[in-house]
Design a protein around this motif. Structure first.
Motif, PDB file in Angstrom:
ATOM      1  N   UNK A  75     -84.221 -74.116  12.539  1.00  0.00           N
ATOM      2  CA  UNK A  75     -83.254 -73.957  13.633  1.00  0.00           C
ATOM      3  C   UNK A  75     -83.244 -75.188  14.529  1.00  0.00           C
ATOM      4  N   UNK A  76     -84.414 -75.744  14.787  1.00  0.00           N
ATOM      5  CA  UNK A  76     -84.483 -76.956  15.621  1.00  0.00           C
ATOM      6  C   UNK A  76     -83.886 -78.152  14.883  1.00  0.00           C
ATOM      7  N   UNK A  77     -84.201 -78.291  13.606  1.00  0.00           N
ATOM      8  CA  UNK A  77     -83.694 -79.426  12.820  1.00  0.00           C
ATOM      9  C   UNK A  77     -82.177 -79.423  12.779  1.00  0.00           C
ATOM     10  N   UNK A  89     -82.806 -73.379  20.622  1.00  0.00           N
ATOM     11  CA  UNK A  89     -83.510 -73.131  19.367  1.00  0.00           C
ATOM     12  C   UNK A  89     -84.985 -72.848  19.577  1.00  0.00           C
ATOM     13  N   UNK A  90     -85.549 -73.377  20.654  1.00  0.00           N
ATOM     14  CA  UNK A  90     -86.959 -73.149  20.950  1.00  0.00           C
ATOM     15  C   UNK A  90     -87.228 -71.767  21.538  1.00  0.00           C
ATOM     16  N   UNK A  91     -86.177 -71.103  22.034  1.00  0.00           N
ATOM     17  CA  UNK A  91     -86.333 -69.762  22.603  1.00  0.00           C
ATOM     18  C   UNK A  91     -86.835 -68.805  21.519  1.00  0.00           C
ATOM     19  N   UNK A  92     -87.811 -67.987  21.891  1.00  0.00           N
ATOM     20  CA  UNK A  92     -88.370 -66.990  20.963  1.00  0.00           C
ATOM     21  C   UNK A  92     -87.477 -65.755  20.949  1.00  0.00           C
ATOM     22  N   UNK A  93     -87.033 -65.359  19.757  1.00  0.00           N
ATOM     23  CA  UNK A  93     -86.268 -64.123  19.641  1.00  0.00           C
ATOM     24  C   UNK A  93     -87.229 -62.933  19.750  1.00  0.00           C
ATOM     25  N   UNK A  94     -86.709 -61.749  20.061  1.00  0.00           N
ATOM     26  CA  UNK A  94     -87.591 -60.578  20.101  1.00  0.00           C
ATOM     27  C   UNK A  94     -88.339 -60.354  18.790  1.00  0.00           C
ATOM     28  N   UNK A  95     -87.673 -60.603  17.664  1.00  0.00           N
ATOM     29  CA  UNK A  95     -88.310 -60.401  16.371  1.00  0.00           C
ATOM     30  C   UNK A  95     -89.438 -61.411  16.142  1.00  0.00           C
ATOM     31  N   UNK A  96     -89.213 -62.668  16.527  1.00  0.00           N
ATOM     32  CA  UNK A  96     -90.248 -63.697  16.374  1.00  0.00           C
ATOM     33  C   UNK A  96     -91.453 -63.398  17.262  1.00  0.00           C
ATOM     34  N   UNK A  97     -91.179 -62.994  18.490  1.00  0.00           N
ATOM     35  CA  UNK A  97     -92.278 -62.650  19.401  1.00  0.00           C
ATOM     36  C   UNK A  97     -93.091 -61.488  18.855  1.00  0.00           C
ATOM     37  N   UNK A  98     -92.404 -60.483  18.317  1.00  0.00           N
ATOM     38  CA  UNK A  98     -93.098 -59.316  17.768  1.00  0.00           C
ATOM     39  C   UNK A  98     -93.933 -59.696  16.548  1.00  0.00           C
ATOM     40  N   UNK A  99     -93.411 -60.603  15.709  1.00  0.00           N
ATOM     41  CA  UNK A  99     -94.164 -61.048  14.539  1.00  0.00           C
ATOM     42  C   UNK A  99     -95.444 -61.756  14.957  1.00  0.00           C
ATOM     43  N   UNK A 100     -95.345 -62.640  15.941  1.00  0.00           N
ATOM     44  CA  UNK A 100     -96.530 -63.336  16.439  1.00  0.00           C
ATOM     45  C   UNK A 100     -97.524 -62.360  17.044  1.00  0.00           C
ATOM     46  N   UNK A 101     -97.032 -61.458  17.873  1.00  0.00           N
ATOM     47  CA  UNK A 101     -97.918 -60.503  18.546  1.00  0.00           C
ATOM     48  C   UNK A 101     -98.685 -59.647  17.553  1.00  0.00           C
ATOM     49  N   UNK A 102     -98.015 -59.240  16.491  1.00  0.00           N
ATOM     50  CA  UNK A 102     -98.659 -58.365  15.504  1.00  0.00           C
ATOM     51  C   UNK A 102     -99.713 -59.092  14.687  1.00  0.00           C
ATOM     52  N   UNK A 103     -99.633 -60.425  14.618  1.00  0.00           N
ATOM     53  CA  UNK A 103    -100.548 -61.191  13.768  1.00  0.00           C
ATOM     54  C   UNK A 103    -101.828 -61.597  14.468  1.00  0.00           C
TER      55      UNK A 103
END
Length: 390
Positions: A75-77, A89-103
């Motif tokens: 997305x950044x490229x 593009x650097x903004x974290x989507x809710x889905x990306x934040x949830x993926x990170x949090x779960x890991x």
């Protein structure tokens, strides 16, 4: 505020986002003490993972994390020379934040509600900084939050510098996870809004003597652990202490003289007017010493709070830092209007909306200017969604 058309034009000038960026170097990356301190203060969870290469490797090797980070990189490229696109593009989507949090391992954070909740706060904090300082969106409190009105070319310079800095290796950083952390830190630094670390360590400096005294106290000898004196910032430039502030210090001096309160906490940051050079807690402390003869080692300053909600939250944090028990009452002292507001249902709702919890139990209103307060451990959660006072 920067108008939308002017902002878009400023951020889409022809210079590529990577033009003139520093070339890759072979030596180990240097450390930056200011950025490191700000990172640890705002993003303690991501900062801790980023500082540990093994922890970073374990995290980024997880298939779902690798795929998510690859999507963010693509997305950044795709933004090429468009700086506004890059910030978005650097903004974290809710889905990306949830993926990170779960890991993230559950025991990684010291927050009382766990690592996943802390991770969501930290990605939310990154998003707040990107939007308020990179895209010039209207912040929650426009009069005191954000960068304020700035020239579009100055905004572009801050965003471009943030991009370059986020691409420049920094020792013990979270850059190997995602560049958004260092980009956000650079935006704050470029806007001269490193307020969050202005008085660290909080138990040192003007608080050193009062901290030493507090840590020797037998708290059971006192009816109240602290007199919490809330702030009411001035709106006049170059005014050190507002008229309400002068009334508050008289109230505090009179109440403290009864001798049943262990210490005074004066709470109020550098908020009103925007980016004032005066810190309200410092001004109240000095006035209590100079005008009323209160011993300096009986006064703790809490110099970060910019709202009544965080007056109480940060006072709870300071009580914890000096070893005061949370199972005993403190006493809030303030003007009758603020006192009535603190005991209202609207204030409870505001705490839930802005903090996500009550910073403590609001107890009896003993007089028009006195309210009992028992702090909550929830106040120890770090929340960079308010990046000037996390």
């Amino acid at each position: 505020m920067v108008r939308r058309a002017a902002l878009a034009a400023a951020l889409m000038l022809a210079t590529p986002a990577v033009a003139g960026a520093p070339q890759a170097v072979t030596q180990a990356p240097v450390g930056d003490r200011v950025t490191a301190a700000l990172s640890a203060r705002l993003f303690p969870l991501l900062d801790a993972v980023g500082a540990d290469p093994a922890a970073t490797a374990r995290l980024t090797a997880q298939p779902q994390i690798a795929a998510m980070l690859a999507g963010r990189a693509a997305r950044r490229t795709a933004c090429t020379a468009d700086l506004a696109c890059l910030v978005q593009a650097l903004v974290w989507t809710p889905e990306e934040s949830a993926t990170l949090a779960a890991a993230l391992p559950a025991g990684l954070s010291h927050a009382d509600d766990g690592a996943a909740a802390q991770a969501l706060r930290e990605t939310g904090g990154i998003n707040t900084i990107l939007r308020d300082y990179g895209l010039a969106q209207v912040p929650r409190y426009p009069q005191i939050d954000g960068a304020g009105p700035i020239d579009p070319l100055e905004l572009r310079a801050r965003v471009q510098a943030a991009d370059w800095l986020a691409r420049t290796p920094r020792a013990r950083s979270a850059q190997a996870i995602d560049p958004s952390v260092d980009f956000a830190l650079a935006l704050l630094d470029g806007s001269d809004r490193t307020d969050a670390i202005g008085f660290d360590p909080l138990t040192g400096g003007r608080n050193a003597a009062a901290t030493a005294r507090a840590r020797r106290l037998d708290w059971t000898r006192w009816h109240y652990t602290a007199l919490i004196l809330t702030g009411v910032g001035p709106e006049t430039p170059d005014m050190p202490l507002s008229p309400y502030g002068k009334y508050h210090i008289r109230l505090a001096a009179e109440r403290f003289a009864r001798g049943d309160i262990a210490t005074i906490i004066v709470t109020g940051g550098r908020a009103h007017p925007r980016a004032t050079r005066f810190t309200e807690a410092e001004q109240m402390r000095q006035a209590l010493i100079d005008r009323y003869g209160i011993p300096a080692d009986a006064i703790l300053i809490e110099p970060y709070a910019r709202h009544t909600t965080t007056n109480l939250r940060n006072a709870a944090r300071l009580l914890a830092a000096v070893g005061a028990p949370f199972d005993r009452e403190a006493l809030i002292v303030c003007n009758p209007g603020q006192s009535e507001m603190i005991t209202s249902a609207a204030f409870a709702q505001r705490n839930q909306s802005e903090l996500g919890y009550m910073p403590g139990r609001i107890g009896a209103r003993l007089s028009p200017t006195e309210v009992e307060f028992r702090p909550s451990p929830s106040s120890l959660r770090i929340d960079p969604r308010d990046p000037l006072d996390p």
